[in-house]
Design an enzyme around this catalytic site. Sequence first.
Site, short mmCIF file in Angstrom:
data_model
loop_
_atom_site.label_atom_id
_atom_site.label_comp_id
_atom_site.label_asym_id
_atom_site.label_seq_id
_atom_site.Cartn_x
_atom_site.Cartn_y
_atom_site.Cartn_z
N ASP A 145 0.85 -1.19 0.00
CA ASP A 145 0.00 0.00 0.00
C ASP A 145 0.89 1.25 0.00
O ASP A 145 1.72 1.42 0.89
CB ASP A 145 -0.89 -0.04 1.26
CG ASP A 145 -1.90 1.09 1.30
OD1 ASP A 145 -1.92 1.90 0.35
OD2 ASP A 145 -2.67 1.16 2.27
N ASP A 184 -3.37 2.61 -5.73
CA ASP A 184 -2.18 2.63 -4.88
C ASP A 184 -1.99 1.37 -4.04
O ASP A 184 -1.19 1.36 -3.12
CB ASP A 184 -2.19 3.87 -3.99
CG ASP A 184 -3.30 3.83 -2.95
OD1 ASP A 184 -4.33 3.18 -3.22
OD2 ASP A 184 -3.13 4.42 -1.88
N GLU A 185 -2.75 0.32 -4.34
CA GLU A 185 -2.60 -0.93 -3.57
C GLU A 185 -2.52 -2.11 -4.52
O GLU A 185 -3.18 -2.12 -5.55
CB GLU A 185 -3.83 -1.16 -2.67
CG GLU A 185 -4.06 -0.09 -1.64
CD GLU A 185 -5.31 -0.37 -0.81
OE1 GLU A 185 -5.72 -1.54 -0.70
OE2 GLU A 185 -5.87 0.60 -0.29
#
Length: 411
Positions: free
Chosen positions: A9, A105-106
Amino acid sequence: MDRTILHCDCNGFYASVECAISPELKNVPMAVGGSAEERQGIILAKNELAKKYDIKTAETIWQARRKCPELVIVPPHHDLYEEYSRKVNDIYKEYTDLVEAFGIDESWLDVTNSRALFGDGETIANTLRERIKNEIGITISVGVSFNKVFAKLGSDYKKPDATTIITRENFKEIVYPLPVADLLYAGKKTAVRLGKLGIKTIGDLANTDRELLCKFLGKNGEQLSEFARGEDTDPVKCITDETEIKSVGNGLTFKQDLVGEEQIKRGIHIITESVATRMKRYGVKCNTLRVQIKGTDFKTVSRQRGLGTPTNLEKTIRDTAYELLCEVWDLKKPVRALSIAGANLIHDNSGAQLSLFEENEQDEKRENLEETIRSLRKRYGFNSVKTADVLDKEVSVSETHIGRAERKTKK
Ligand SMILES: [Mg+2]
């Protein structure tokens, strides 16, 4: 043999990217958000210094400024975030081809078969953290576990720039005291319902009779019970480079429910702007438009329609989305969440059936106008240009799914 799964993350992603590009921002409290002057912007991300002032994502810039008057606000640069997201995922792909992105974003990585080459899960996690820090200039936190759900809890457990290992031996110690709402897909409403049964933590959930949970929550109850007990077996999907975009969509959960024509139109406008922009960037037009509306009772209704002529024009998408909504929704009923997606995509200019000349000419004018608006917004921020019917009041969102496209793998 147990799998080794990483969940990576990026910490405060938008703000981190801005700080990577303009290092001077690292030394001041800063946040990414809409235009402060117009009071309608919300905080999308903040750096570590801003966190010290208790600045929260999704609060208004006005609220944030009250906590920290010197807060520096930077307008969002979505193209840049997508570029950085690609770079980060490219590094992940050096360690396994099983990389499944979850939002911009993960990502989950299944590194089970990479261990002989790169070391155990913890080693790979630490290597990734170092490399992304050195090569890209942002930090990530990583959860390492034997399933996706626990790996995700791990990346959230300690941040920024940390690795958390959740094993069969220690998971009860680490995971069980966490609130139920932290569990993937549990959500606030489920947490409230479970709370009424006296189930507050993930441990409480794991120790509750499964049949009782099913009675109470239906199929969702069974799944949550499995998640809590560490029995999730969902595979990390292999997203190869050979993917093609199946649909382009975006959805928002509004902090305050939208009521009435004006507010609902505003909500639609915000979403369609990003959907149209992304369709243009991917070079596609959609033949079908799909609208999904969630009410305060959390029930979802959806409607879709073929468009006749494929389009990626914001105005057409916006007007159609509104028409579709009106077909299934009473405007007096509050809207909690909305999502809009274009599906049945074709590549731009690849055999699209041309409609009447007149319409084409209008489309072309509209397209030029929208292109101009987009380039102005790119340079000066989203709120620099407004079309007549867009928001003069605030519509706040608590959740953004920017840059997520449904993909199908080419066989
Ligand atoms: Mg993040």
